[in-house]
Scaffold this motif. Structure first.
Motif, PDB file in Angstrom:
ATOM      1  N   LYS A  92      -9.752 -69.789  78.974  1.00 12.95           N
ATOM      2  CA  LYS A  92      -8.392 -69.968  79.485  1.00 12.95           C
ATOM      3  C   LYS A  92      -8.296 -69.422  80.910  1.00 12.95           C
ATOM      4  CE  LYS A  92      -5.645 -69.739  75.279  1.00 12.95           C
ATOM      5  NZ  LYS A  92      -6.681 -69.201  74.372  1.00 12.95           N
ATOM      6  N   ASN A  93      -9.347 -68.780  81.337  1.00 12.55           N
ATOM      7  CA  ASN A  93      -9.258 -68.077  82.607  1.00 12.55           C
ATOM      8  C   ASN A  93      -9.878 -68.836  83.758  1.00 12.55           C
ATOM      9  OD1 ASN A  93      -7.834 -65.511  82.245  1.00 12.55           O
ATOM     10  ND2 ASN A  93      -9.222 -65.508  80.498  1.00 12.55           N
ATOM     11  N   PRO A  94      -9.509 -68.452  84.963  1.00 16.43           N
ATOM     12  CA  PRO A  94      -9.914 -69.216  86.136  1.00 16.43           C
ATOM     13  C   PRO A  94     -11.420 -69.198  86.371  1.00 16.43           C
ATOM     14  CG  PRO A  94      -8.218 -67.600  86.676  1.00 16.43           C
ATOM     15  CD  PRO A  94      -8.670 -67.310  85.290  1.00 16.43           C
ATOM     16  N   VAL A  95     -11.812 -70.147  87.186  1.00 15.80           N
ATOM     17  CA  VAL A  95     -13.225 -70.245  87.554  1.00 15.80           C
ATOM     18  C   VAL A  95     -13.532 -69.154  88.576  1.00 15.80           C
ATOM     19  CG1 VAL A  95     -14.944 -71.722  88.639  1.00 15.80           C
ATOM     20  CG2 VAL A  95     -13.228 -72.722  87.128  1.00 15.80           C
ATOM     21  N   LEU A  96     -14.567 -68.386  88.324  1.00 18.40           N
ATOM     22  CA  LEU A  96     -14.975 -67.379  89.299  1.00 18.40           C
ATOM     23  C   LEU A  96     -15.773 -68.042  90.416  1.00 18.40           C
ATOM     24  CD1 LEU A  96     -15.332 -64.391  90.192  1.00 18.40           C
ATOM     25  CD2 LEU A  96     -17.487 -64.420  88.928  1.00 18.40           C
ATOM     26  N   LEU A  97     -16.739 -68.871  90.042  1.00 16.98           N
ATOM     27  CA  LEU A  97     -17.647 -69.400  91.061  1.00 16.98           C
ATOM     28  C   LEU A  97     -18.109 -70.818  90.714  1.00 16.98           C
ATOM     29  CD1 LEU A  97     -19.940 -67.251  93.048  1.00 16.98           C
ATOM     30  CD2 LEU A  97     -21.081 -69.148  91.989  1.00 16.98           C
ATOM     31  N   VAL A  98     -18.030 -71.690  91.704  1.00 16.58           N
ATOM     32  CA  VAL A  98     -18.595 -73.036  91.558  1.00 16.58           C
ATOM     33  C   VAL A  98     -19.835 -73.084  92.438  1.00 16.58           C
ATOM     34  CG1 VAL A  98     -18.222 -75.516  91.816  1.00 16.58           C
ATOM     35  CG2 VAL A  98     -16.284 -74.031  91.311  1.00 16.58           C
ATOM     36  N   ASP A  99     -20.982 -73.312  91.822  1.00 14.86           N
ATOM     37  CA  ASP A  99     -22.251 -73.392  92.567  1.00 14.86           C
ATOM     38  C   ASP A  99     -22.461 -74.863  92.933  1.00 14.86           C
ATOM     39  OD1 ASP A  99     -24.737 -73.073  93.627  1.00 14.86           O
ATOM     40  OD2 ASP A  99     -25.644 -72.153  91.852  1.00 14.86           O
ATOM     41  N   VAL A 100     -22.098 -75.211  94.166  1.00 20.03           N
ATOM     42  CA  VAL A 100     -22.111 -76.613  94.614  1.00 20.03           C
ATOM     43  C   VAL A 100     -23.530 -76.962  95.081  1.00 20.03           C
ATOM     44  CG1 VAL A 100     -21.028 -78.277  96.170  1.00 20.03           C
ATOM     45  CG2 VAL A 100     -19.729 -76.260  95.419  1.00 20.03           C
ATOM     46  N   GLY A 101     -24.132 -77.992  94.479  1.00 20.60           N
ATOM     47  CA  GLY A 101     -25.529 -78.310  94.799  1.00 20.60           C
ATOM     48  C   GLY A 101     -26.420 -77.181  94.311  1.00 20.60           C
ATOM     49  N   GLY A 102     -26.131 -76.703  93.109  1.00 15.76           N
ATOM     50  CA  GLY A 102     -26.769 -75.480  92.590  1.00 15.76           C
ATOM     51  C   GLY A 102     -28.124 -75.691  91.937  1.00 15.76           C
ATOM     52  N   LEU A 105       1.720 -69.011  84.386  1.00 14.00           N
ATOM     53  CA  LEU A 105       1.964 -68.949  82.948  1.00 14.00           C
ATOM     54  C   LEU A 105       0.693 -69.192  82.142  1.00 14.00           C
ATOM     55  CD1 LEU A 105       5.348 -70.888  82.811  1.00 14.00           C
ATOM     56  CD2 LEU A 105       4.989 -68.425  82.612  1.00 14.00           C
ATOM     57  N   THR A 106      -0.152 -70.076  82.609  1.00 17.77           N
ATOM     58  CA  THR A 106      -1.308 -70.472  81.792  1.00 17.77           C
ATOM     59  C   THR A 106      -2.627 -69.894  82.284  1.00 17.77           C
ATOM     60  OG1 THR A 106      -1.733 -72.419  83.129  1.00 17.77           O
ATOM     61  CG2 THR A 106      -0.220 -72.707  81.269  1.00 17.77           C
ATOM     62  N   GLY A 107      -2.654 -69.440  83.514  1.00 15.00           N
ATOM     63  CA  GLY A 107      -3.900 -68.910  84.061  1.00 15.00           C
ATOM     64  C   GLY A 107      -4.915 -69.997  84.391  1.00 15.00           C
ATOM     65  N   ARG A 108      -4.468 -71.266  84.414  1.00 14.00           N
ATOM     66  CA  ARG A 108      -5.426 -72.353  84.655  1.00 14.00           C
ATOM     67  C   ARG A 108      -5.139 -73.037  85.996  1.00 14.00           C
ATOM     68  NH1 ARG A 108      -8.497 -73.708  80.181  1.00 14.00           N
ATOM     69  NH2 ARG A 108      -9.253 -75.456  81.365  1.00 14.00           N
ATOM     70  N   ASP A 109      -6.064 -73.874  86.413  1.00 15.98           N
ATOM     71  CA  ASP A 109      -5.906 -74.734  87.587  1.00 15.98           C
ATOM     72  C   ASP A 109      -5.677 -73.984  88.887  1.00 15.98           C
ATOM     73  OD1 ASP A 109      -4.128 -77.104  85.595  1.00 15.98           O
ATOM     74  OD2 ASP A 109      -6.242 -76.964  86.049  1.00 15.98           O
ATOM     75  N   LEU A 110      -6.144 -72.775  88.934  1.00 13.10           N
ATOM     76  CA  LEU A 110      -6.018 -72.010  90.172  1.00 13.10           C
ATOM     77  C   LEU A 110      -6.987 -72.508  91.237  1.00 13.10           C
ATOM     78  CD1 LEU A 110      -5.934 -68.193  89.422  1.00 13.10           C
ATOM     79  CD2 LEU A 110      -4.413 -69.468  90.915  1.00 13.10           C
ATOM     80  N   GLY A 111      -7.938 -73.289  90.844  1.00 15.47           N
ATOM     81  CA  GLY A 111      -9.067 -73.538  91.742  1.00 15.47           C
ATOM     82  C   GLY A 111     -10.033 -72.386  91.555  1.00 15.47           C
ATOM     83  N   ALA A 112     -11.172 -72.452  92.217  1.00 13.27           N
ATOM     84  CA  ALA A 112     -12.152 -71.384  92.016  1.00 13.27           C
ATOM     85  C   ALA A 112     -11.865 -70.211  92.946  1.00 13.27           C
ATOM     86  CB  ALA A 112     -13.547 -71.921  92.280  1.00 13.27           C
ATOM     87  N   ARG A 113     -12.257 -69.035  92.489  1.00 14.61           N
ATOM     88  CA  ARG A 113     -12.191 -67.861  93.363  1.00 14.61           C
ATOM     89  C   ARG A 113     -13.210 -68.031  94.491  1.00 14.61           C
ATOM     90  NH1 ARG A 113      -9.893 -64.052  95.753  1.00 14.61           N
ATOM     91  NH2 ARG A 113     -10.124 -61.895  95.106  1.00 14.61           N
ATOM     92  N   ALA A 114     -14.355 -68.623  94.153  1.00 19.66           N
ATOM     93  CA  ALA A 114     -15.371 -68.837  95.190  1.00 19.66           C
ATOM     94  C   ALA A 114     -16.094 -70.158  94.984  1.00 19.66           C
ATOM     95  CB  ALA A 114     -16.376 -67.689  95.182  1.00 19.66           C
ATOM     96  N   TYR A 115     -16.300 -70.864  96.075  1.00 24.50           N
ATOM     97  CA  TYR A 115     -17.154 -72.050  96.115  1.00 24.50           C
ATOM     98  C   TYR A 115     -18.409 -71.609  96.853  1.00 24.50           C
ATOM     99  CZ  TYR A 115     -12.929 -74.418  94.691  1.00 24.50           C
ATOM    100  OH  TYR A 115     -11.813 -74.792  93.986  1.00 24.50           O
ATOM    101  N   TYR A 116     -19.561 -71.885  96.257  1.00 28.30           N
ATOM    102  CA  TYR A 116     -20.807 -71.278  96.725  1.00 28.30           C
ATOM    103  C   TYR A 116     -21.814 -72.361  97.085  1.00 28.30           C
ATOM    104  CZ  TYR A 116     -25.267 -68.770  95.936  1.00 28.30           C
ATOM    105  OH  TYR A 116     -26.532 -68.248  96.042  1.00 28.30           O
ATOM    106  N   LEU A 117     -22.403 -72.232  98.261  1.00 30.67           N
ATOM    107  CA  LEU A 117     -23.422 -73.189  98.708  1.00 30.67           C
ATOM    108  C   LEU A 117     -24.663 -72.408  99.115  1.00 30.67           C
ATOM    109  CD1 LEU A 117     -21.016 -75.186 101.032  1.00 30.67           C
ATOM    110  CD2 LEU A 117     -22.251 -76.250  99.144  1.00 30.67           C
ATOM    111  N   HIS A 118     -25.743 -72.590  98.369  1.00 31.51           N
ATOM    112  CA  HIS A 118     -26.991 -71.889  98.699  1.00 31.51           C
ATOM    113  C   HIS A 118     -28.044 -72.898  99.128  1.00 31.51           C
ATOM    114  CE1 HIS A 118     -30.703 -69.419  97.251  1.00 31.51           C
ATOM    115  NE2 HIS A 118     -30.576 -69.380  98.565  1.00 31.51           N
ATOM    116  N   SER A 119     -28.592 -72.711 100.302  1.00 32.05           N
ATOM    117  CA  SER A 119     -29.644 -73.600 100.828  1.00 32.05           C
ATOM    118  C   SER A 119     -29.214 -75.067 100.776  1.00 32.05           C
ATOM    119  CB  SER A 119     -30.961 -73.441 100.052  1.00 32.05           C
ATOM    120  OG  SER A 119     -31.503 -72.173 100.233  1.00 32.05           O
TER     121      SER A 119
END
Ligand code: SAM
Length: 302
Positions: free
Chosen positions: A116-126, A192-206
């Motif tokens: 139910k909780n927000p996304v901490l990190l999205v590893d884009v091209g992970g 109210l729901t704790g959802r759809d906040l977007g991610a706390r961090a979007y991460y791109l490594h190499s």
């Protein structure tokens, strides 16, 4: 160079180095990445190659496709490359190590860890997800959802997600799918729901060092609208080339990137310029020691 040991006349033994080359994570990079150096290096006068579809790699492999387009059509090479990326990080200081980047302080990773909780990190091209795995091992109490995104053939190679990781196919040249909303009604719902906040961090490594500036801007401009101002951060894990005295590990990677993609490693000024053009401001650059990849943190301008 200690590649083999000499034990007698015409008698040799493997060393740690040659043994390491039998492990797929080290061996597989050589098959694919060393070949452009044996081909014709297309350097005309004082110009570096600049065209991502017409550089040393394309000459060596007789193609006009950018590296990742070529790779995506060749599962056997894709597997070699992803294995190589798993080995590439080994033995290096990582941003999630103690004393590098103050993760808890910067990302406030202290929310309960359920779906139910927000996304901490999205590893884009992970890739195969090795960074998220390392993050979970090094921070077992980490809170928030972890999302791995890559191309379908890479995600297919993983098969099943490990606990706490969500697998998604995503083309980073299209709008980011984990997004925050910016309208008041949605904000109220999110509280109210704790959802759809977007991610706390979007991460791109190499990822960005694989592309020229024009392509990087497309990638970044597809993330920025998903970032919630004042909440989301962009984390970029890349080499930051110092103006003088760059370590060999960084300059050799600069050569490799030229051969592979007609691209380059970037200085801090180049990173700031690129991010600025995408509407992002740099909020910190963490470098543990010369020769290791830095962590660049950025937020949206507005
Ligand atoms: C150099 S690898 C880095 C992988 C991973 N971040 C790491 O550090 O090990 C670049 C990654 O970008 C992915 N990639 C390339 N083009 C992509 C695209 N259009 N959309 C999503 N991922 C892509 C590749 O499949 C590959 O996993």
């Amino acid at each position: 160079m200690n590649i083999v040991g000499e034990t007698g006349a015409d008698e040799f033994s493997p060393t740690h180095f040659s043994n390491a080359l039998t492990i797929p994570t080290y061996r597989d990079g050589d098959q694919l990445l060393a070949r452009p150096f044996t081909g014709r290096l297309v350097i005309s006068k004082t110009q570096n190659p600049r065209n991502i579809a017409d550089g040393p790699f394309q000459h060596a492999h007789h193609t006009k496709e950018p590296f990742f387009v070529w790779l995506g059509e060749r599962p056997e090479h894709s597997e070699h490359f992803n294995n190589y990326m798993s080995g590439y990080r080994q033995g290096k200081r990582r941003w999630m190590d103690e004393g590098f980047y103050p993760l808890k302080e910067r990302l406030g990773a202290d929310t309960p860890n359920d779906d139910k909780n927000p996304v901490l990190l999205v590893d884009v091209g992970g890739g195969l997800g090795h960074d998220l795995e390392e993050l979970k091992v090094k921070h077992p109490g980490i809170r928030g959802r972890l999302v791995l995104q890559d191309q379908p053939e890479v995600i297919a190679q993983i098969g099943k997600a490990s606990d706490g990781t969500e697998l998604t196919t995503h083309d980073f040249f299209t709008p980011q799918s984990v997004k925050g909303s910016h309208q008041n009604w949605f904000e109220l719902r999110e509280k109210l729901t704790g959802r759809d906040l977007g991610a706390r961090a979007y991460y791109l490594h190499s990822v960005l060092h694989d592309w020229d500036d024009a392509s990087c801007l497309k990638i970044l401009r597809n993330v920025v609208p998903a970032m919630r101002p004042g909440y989301s951060k962009l984390l970029i894990n890349e080499n930051v080339v110092p103006d003088v005295g760059a370590a060999w590990s960084i300059t050799s990677m600069d050569w490799l990137m030229m051969a592979l993609g007609a691209v380059r490693e970037r200085t801090e000024k180049q990173w700031r310029g690129l991010l600025g053009q995408a509407g992002l401001k740099v909020t910190g650059v963490w470098t543990y020691e010369q020769g290791t990849e830095s962590l660049i943190e950025a937020e949206t301008e507005t």
